[in-house]
Write an enzyme that holds these catalytic residues in place. Structure first.
Site, PDB file in Angstrom:
ATOM      1  N   SER A 102       2.942  -1.711   1.535  1.00 33.84           N
ATOM      2  CA  SER A 102       1.794  -2.614   1.448  1.00 33.84           C
ATOM      3  C   SER A 102       2.169  -3.988   1.968  1.00 33.84           C
ATOM      4  O   SER A 102       3.335  -4.375   1.952  1.00 33.84           O
ATOM      5  CB  SER A 102       1.351  -2.734  -0.016  1.00 33.84           C
ATOM      6  N   SER A 103       1.175  -4.746   2.373  1.00 33.30           N
ATOM      7  CA  SER A 103       1.422  -6.097   2.897  1.00 33.30           C
ATOM      8  C   SER A 103       1.934  -7.037   1.808  1.00 33.30           C
ATOM      9  O   SER A 103       2.460  -8.113   2.099  1.00 33.30           O
ATOM     10  CB  SER A 103       0.125  -6.670   3.480  1.00 33.30           C
ATOM     11  N   CYS A 104       1.818  -6.622   0.545  1.00 35.34           N
ATOM     12  CA  CYS A 104       2.272  -7.507  -0.535  1.00 35.34           C
ATOM     13  C   CYS A 104       3.795  -7.593  -0.617  1.00 35.34           C
ATOM     14  O   CYS A 104       4.344  -8.347  -1.414  1.00 35.34           O
ATOM     15  CB  CYS A 104       1.707  -7.065  -1.867  1.00 35.34           C
ATOM     16  N   TYR A 116       5.130  -4.482  -8.190  1.00 34.49           N
ATOM     17  CA  TYR A 116       4.615  -3.500  -7.206  1.00 34.49           C
ATOM     18  C   TYR A 116       5.319  -3.694  -5.874  1.00 34.49           C
ATOM     19  O   TYR A 116       5.784  -2.739  -5.244  1.00 34.49           O
ATOM     20  CB  TYR A 116       3.123  -3.732  -7.074  1.00 34.49           C
ATOM     21  N   LYS A 137       7.748  -1.108  -3.692  1.00 35.65           N
ATOM     22  CA  LYS A 137       7.475  -0.750  -2.299  1.00 35.65           C
ATOM     23  C   LYS A 137       8.666  -1.090  -1.402  1.00 35.65           C
ATOM     24  O   LYS A 137       9.003  -0.344  -0.476  1.00 35.65           O
ATOM     25  CB  LYS A 137       6.221  -1.487  -1.817  1.00 35.65           C
ATOM     26  N   HIS A 197      -9.640  -3.573  -6.016  1.00 30.65           N
ATOM     27  CA  HIS A 197      -9.433  -4.689  -5.105  1.00 30.65           C
ATOM     28  C   HIS A 197     -10.752  -5.433  -4.921  1.00 30.65           C
ATOM     29  O   HIS A 197     -11.809  -4.992  -5.378  1.00 30.65           O
ATOM     30  CB  HIS A 197      -8.893  -4.175  -3.767  1.00 30.65           C
TER      31      HIS A 197
HETATM   32  N1  LIG Z   1      -5.958   0.133  -1.110  1.00 33.29           N
HETATM   33  C1  LIG Z   1      -5.346  -0.815  -0.421  1.00 33.29           C
HETATM   34  O1  LIG Z   1      -5.931  -1.892  -0.153  1.00 33.29           O
HETATM   35  C2  LIG Z   1      -3.956  -0.611   0.064  1.00 33.29           C
HETATM   36  C3  LIG Z   1      -3.212   0.544  -0.243  1.00 33.29           C
HETATM   37  N2  LIG Z   1      -1.927   0.663   0.235  1.00 33.29           N
HETATM   38  C4  LIG Z   1      -1.106   1.826  -0.101  1.00 33.29           C
HETATM   39  O2  LIG Z   1      -1.746   3.046   0.260  1.00 33.29           O
HETATM   40  C5  LIG Z   1      -1.376   4.069  -0.656  1.00 33.29           C
HETATM   41  C6  LIG Z   1      -2.624   4.689  -1.260  1.00 33.29           C
HETATM   42  O3  LIG Z   1      -3.399   3.670  -1.840  1.00 33.29           O
HETATM   43  P1  LIG Z   1      -4.931   3.964  -2.221  1.00 33.29           P
HETATM   44  O4  LIG Z   1      -5.368   5.189  -1.508  1.00 33.29           O
HETATM   45  O5  LIG Z   1      -5.669   2.689  -2.048  1.00 33.29           O
HETATM   46  O6  LIG Z   1      -4.819   4.274  -3.769  1.00 33.29           O
HETATM   47  P2  LIG Z   1      -5.742   5.208  -4.668  1.00 33.29           P
HETATM   48  O7  LIG Z   1      -5.544   4.754  -6.058  1.00 33.29           O
HETATM   49  O8  LIG Z   1      -7.109   5.309  -4.087  1.00 33.29           O
HETATM   50  O9  LIG Z   1      -5.057   6.665  -4.491  1.00 33.29           O
HETATM   51  C7  LIG Z   1      -3.779   6.894  -5.014  1.00 33.29           C
HETATM   52  C8  LIG Z   1      -3.609   8.379  -5.133  1.00 33.29           C
HETATM   53  O10 LIG Z   1      -2.341   8.634  -5.697  1.00 33.29           O
HETATM   54  C9  LIG Z   1      -2.503   9.609  -6.711  1.00 33.29           C
HETATM   55  N3  LIG Z   1      -1.488   9.450  -7.749  1.00 33.29           N
HETATM   56  C10 LIG Z   1      -1.174   8.313  -8.417  1.00 33.29           C
HETATM   57  N4  LIG Z   1      -0.205   8.574  -9.304  1.00 33.29           N
HETATM   58  C11 LIG Z   1       0.094   9.902  -9.198  1.00 33.29           C
HETATM   59  C12 LIG Z   1       0.994  10.768  -9.845  1.00 33.29           C
HETATM   60  N5  LIG Z   1       1.812  10.341 -10.802  1.00 33.29           N
HETATM   61  N6  LIG Z   1       1.023  12.073  -9.466  1.00 33.29           N
HETATM   62  C13 LIG Z   1       0.204  12.528  -8.506  1.00 33.29           C
HETATM   63  N7  LIG Z   1      -0.684  11.757  -7.844  1.00 33.29           N
HETATM   64  C14 LIG Z   1      -0.727  10.452  -8.202  1.00 33.29           C
HETATM   65  C15 LIG Z   1      -3.886   9.387  -7.279  1.00 33.29           C
HETATM   66  O11 LIG Z   1      -4.299  10.576  -7.902  1.00 33.29           O
HETATM   67  P3  LIG Z   1      -5.613  10.604  -8.826  1.00 33.29           P
HETATM   68  O12 LIG Z   1      -6.735  10.586  -7.856  1.00 33.29           O
HETATM   69  O13 LIG Z   1      -5.495  11.877  -9.581  1.00 33.29           O
HETATM   70  O14 LIG Z   1      -5.554   9.368  -9.690  1.00 33.29           O
HETATM   71  C16 LIG Z   1      -4.656   9.036  -6.023  1.00 33.29           C
HETATM   72  O15 LIG Z   1      -5.121  10.211  -5.404  1.00 33.29           O
HETATM   73  C17 LIG Z   1      -0.490   3.422  -1.703  1.00 33.29           C
HETATM   74  O16 LIG Z   1       0.864   3.643  -1.385  1.00 33.29           O
HETATM   75  C18 LIG Z   1      -0.824   1.952  -1.574  1.00 33.29           C
HETATM   76  O17 LIG Z   1       0.279   1.150  -1.956  1.00 33.29           O
HETATM   77  C19 LIG Z   1      -1.342  -0.305   0.998  1.00 33.29           C
HETATM   78  C20 LIG Z   1      -2.037  -1.442   1.308  1.00 33.29           C
HETATM   79  C21 LIG Z   1      -3.371  -1.673   0.875  1.00 33.29           C
HETATM   80  C1  LIG Z   2      -3.636  -4.779  -1.171  1.00 31.39           C
HETATM   81  C2  LIG Z   2      -3.076  -5.853  -2.079  1.00 31.39           C
HETATM   82  O1  LIG Z   2      -3.961  -6.101  -3.152  1.00 31.39           O
HETATM   83  C3  LIG Z   2      -3.467  -6.960  -4.149  1.00 31.39           C
HETATM   84  O2  LIG Z   2      -3.445  -8.275  -3.686  1.00 31.39           O
HETATM   85  P1  LIG Z   2      -4.767  -9.082  -3.405  1.00 31.39           P
HETATM   86  O3  LIG Z   2      -5.135  -8.890  -1.991  1.00 31.39           O
HETATM   87  O4  LIG Z   2      -4.583 -10.475  -3.915  1.00 31.39           O
HETATM   88  O5  LIG Z   2      -5.772  -8.339  -4.375  1.00 31.39           O
HETATM   89  P2  LIG Z   2      -7.328  -8.402  -4.671  1.00 31.39           P
HETATM   90  O6  LIG Z   2      -8.028  -7.649  -3.593  1.00 31.39           O
HETATM   91  O7  LIG Z   2      -7.467  -7.897  -6.063  1.00 31.39           O
HETATM   92  O8  LIG Z   2      -7.736  -9.955  -4.676  1.00 31.39           O
HETATM   93  C4  LIG Z   2      -7.918 -10.651  -3.507  1.00 31.39           C
HETATM   94  C5  LIG Z   2      -8.532 -12.007  -3.843  1.00 31.39           C
HETATM   95  O9  LIG Z   2      -9.898 -11.791  -4.249  1.00 31.39           O
HETATM   96  C6  LIG Z   2     -10.191 -12.586  -5.382  1.00 31.39           C
HETATM   97  N1  LIG Z   2     -11.289 -12.008  -6.143  1.00 31.39           N
HETATM   98  C7  LIG Z   2     -12.482 -12.624  -6.390  1.00 31.39           C
HETATM   99  N2  LIG Z   2     -13.283 -11.848  -7.158  1.00 31.39           N
HETATM  100  C8  LIG Z   2     -12.572 -10.693  -7.376  1.00 31.39           C
HETATM  101  C9  LIG Z   2     -12.893  -9.506  -8.118  1.00 31.39           C
HETATM  102  O10 LIG Z   2     -13.971  -9.354  -8.737  1.00 31.39           O
HETATM  103  N3  LIG Z   2     -11.934  -8.517  -8.103  1.00 31.39           N
HETATM  104  C10 LIG Z   2     -10.753  -8.673  -7.447  1.00 31.39           C
HETATM  105  N4  LIG Z   2      -9.858  -7.653  -7.486  1.00 31.39           N
HETATM  106  N5  LIG Z   2     -10.402  -9.797  -6.760  1.00 31.39           N
HETATM  107  C11 LIG Z   2     -11.331 -10.801  -6.740  1.00 31.39           C
HETATM  108  C12 LIG Z   2      -8.856 -12.610  -6.124  1.00 31.39           C
HETATM  109  O11 LIG Z   2      -8.843 -13.689  -7.049  1.00 31.39           O
HETATM  110  C13 LIG Z   2      -7.880 -12.791  -4.983  1.00 31.39           C
HETATM  111  O12 LIG Z   2      -7.821 -14.142  -4.604  1.00 31.39           O
HETATM  112  C14 LIG Z   2      -2.064  -6.712  -4.600  1.00 31.39           C
HETATM  113  O13 LIG Z   2      -2.097  -6.723  -5.996  1.00 31.39           O
HETATM  114  C15 LIG Z   2      -1.557  -5.459  -4.013  1.00 31.39           C
HETATM  115  O14 LIG Z   2      -2.152  -4.365  -4.646  1.00 31.39           O
HETATM  116  C16 LIG Z   2      -1.771  -5.393  -2.575  1.00 31.39           C
HETATM  117  O15 LIG Z   2      -0.925  -4.955  -1.835  1.00 31.39           O
END
Ligand SMILES: NC(=O)C1=CN([C@@H]2O[C@H](COP(=O)(O)OP(=O)(O)OC[C@H]3O[C@@H](n4cnc5c(N)ncnc54)[C@H](OP(=O)(O)O)[C@@H]3O)[C@@H](O)[C@H]2O)C=CC1
Ligand SMILES: C[C@H]1O[C@H](OP(=O)(O)OP(=O)(O)OC[C@H]2O[C@@H](n3cnc4c(=O)[nH]c(N)nc43)[C@H](O)[C@@H]2O)[C@@H](O)[C@@H](O)C1=O
Length: 314
Positions: free
Chosen positions: A114-116, A143, A147, A186
């Site tokens: 992830s970009s974090c 987190y 990563k 998010h």
């Molecule tokens: N969303 C984003 O903005 C970003 C995501 N990523 C990365 O992309 C990847 C996927 O993220 P995203 O799709 O958003 O996440 P989701 O939460 O949508 O999906 C995560 C998946 O992982 C499964 N999972 C979690 N824990 C377990 C476990 N113990 N055993 C089996 N399966 C498990 C979940 O299963 P179940 O459905 O059963 O809960 C789910 O299907 C991650 O590595 C994340 O760090 C990177 C940057 C940004």
């Molecule tokens: C993908 C990235 O996602 C996470 O980082 P993030 O980008 O900071 O996450 P975010 O999407 O939750 O927030 C973005 C911004 O948005 C603002 N904000 C306003 N109002 C709401 C609100 O209602 N919900 C949320 N979640 N944020 C809000 C919030 O205050 C912040 O300034 C990492 O934990 C990590 O998981 C990671 O890698």
């Protein structure tokens, strides 16, 4: 490392870990469309934190490749509240899947970070070389460290065993299959839900978290999946590869766009007792675009399509 074999053979058997999630479901769609056989296992049948069960599964199915899109994932509030689970669950999943893949003789693996992972105040746009050059953003440090451990684990399998395992670092993602729970999601799905519900309830003000001044980059998950396909077939380097669209905007501007798409006409209020997180995390995607990938889904169109998808879920 060079290989005479294709990095991803045609009609490959690919285990997509996390296939029900935002990323995993998009990657599964893309690989299926590309003619590959996608293997899946739900969490109820296989908890990927269980190394023995995961290793046994991988030895049983012996896929040609693994995409590790399973993780404990959440927005800024979830990360701030549950650092233990964000650290331990993700370390366990990575150890199980990456280690289990190698033990099962899996030739190809793509790990999603992830970009974090980058320093809170990294120079923008953020190059992959910025990794470990400064302090992390406190709200998601646990987190991020999990990563970073995954990146080093992949690099270690490359160095010690010559494994064709790679890592990708996506920016903030959105699209169908996202998490819309207001506490753990998010920002983009949270905004869609908050504005939709406010309009439906006739409320004239929505309070959002933080100041609205941080900047974020957003990539539609189908563009992410296309990038994963390009990397699986065309990249075999030690270094992680950023995946992003190359543009960012303030959270306030994002909120205004989502309000317009959802038809919310009320006021925005900002709860500055809630964390802003890192001020900016725009990725340098030169390494990826040099492989021929570019994003195709614009943010407003992507938000509108995601809103339609979410409403269709009922
Ligand atoms: N969303 C984003 O903005 C970003 C995501 N990523 C990365 O992309 C990847 C996927 O993220 P995203 O799709 O958003 O996440 P989701 O939460 O949508 O999906 C995560 C998946 O992982 C499964 N999972 C979690 N824990 C377990 C476990 N113990 N055993 C089996 N399966 C498990 C979940 O299963 P179940 O459905 O059963 O809960 C789910 O299907 C991650 O590595 C994340 O760090 C990177 C940057 C940004
Ligand atoms: C993908 C990235 O996602 C996470 O980082 P993030 O980008 O900071 O996450 P975010 O999407 O939750 O927030 C973005 C911004 O948005 C603002 N904000 C306003 N109002 C709401 C609100 O209602 N919900 C949320 N979640 N944020 C809000 C919030 O205050 C912040 O300034 C990492 O934990 C990590 O998981 C990671 O890698």
């Amino acid at each position: 490392m060079t290989s005479s074999l294709p990095l991803l053979p045609p009609n490959a058997r690919v285990f997509v870990a996390g296939h029900r999630g935002l990323v995993g479901s998009a990657v599964a769609r893309r690989l299926t469309a590309d003619g590959h056989e996608v293997l899946t296992r739900g969490r109820a049948d296989l908890d990927l934190r269980d190394a023995a069960a995961t290793g046994a599964y991988l030895k049983d199915v012996r896929p040609d490749a693994v995409v590790l899109a399973a993780a404990k994932v959440g927005g800024i509030m979830a990360n701030s509240t549950y650092p233990v689970q964000f650290l331990e669950d993700n370390l366990k999943i990575q150890l199980s899947v990456i280690g289990g893949a190698h033990a099962a003789g899996v030739g190809r693996l793509l790990f999603l970070g992830s970009s974090c992972i980058y320093p809170k105040l990294a120079p923008q746009p953020i190059s992959e070389d910025a990794l470990l050059t400064g302090p992390l953003e406190p709200t998601n440090e646990a987190y991020a460290l999990a990563k970073i451990a995954g990146i080093v684990q992949v690099q270690s399998y490359r160095k010690q065993y010559g494994a064709s395992y790679i890592s990708a670092m996506p920016t903030n993602l959105y699209g169908p299959g996202d998490n819309f729970d207001l506490e753990s999601s998010h920002v983009l799905p949270a905004l869609i839900r908050r504005f939709h519900e406010a309009s439906a309830e006739g409320r004239e003000e929505v309070t959002l978290w933080g100041s609205g001044t941080p900047r974020r980059e957003f990539l539609h998950v189908d563009d992410l999946a296309a990038a994963c396909a390009v990397l699986l077939g065309g990249y075999d380097g030690d270094e992680p590869v950023n995946i992003g669209c190359g543009e960012d905007l303030t959270i306030k501007a994002l909120a205004e766009t989502v309000a317009e798409v959802t038809g919310f006409r009320g006021r925005l209020a900002w709860d500055t007792s809630k964390p802003d997180g890192t001020p900016r995390k725009l990725l340098d995607v030169t390494r990826l675009t040099s492989l021929g990938w570019k994003p195709e889904i614009g943010l407003r169109d992507g938000i509108a399509a995601t809103y339609r998808w979410w409403r269709e879920q009922g």
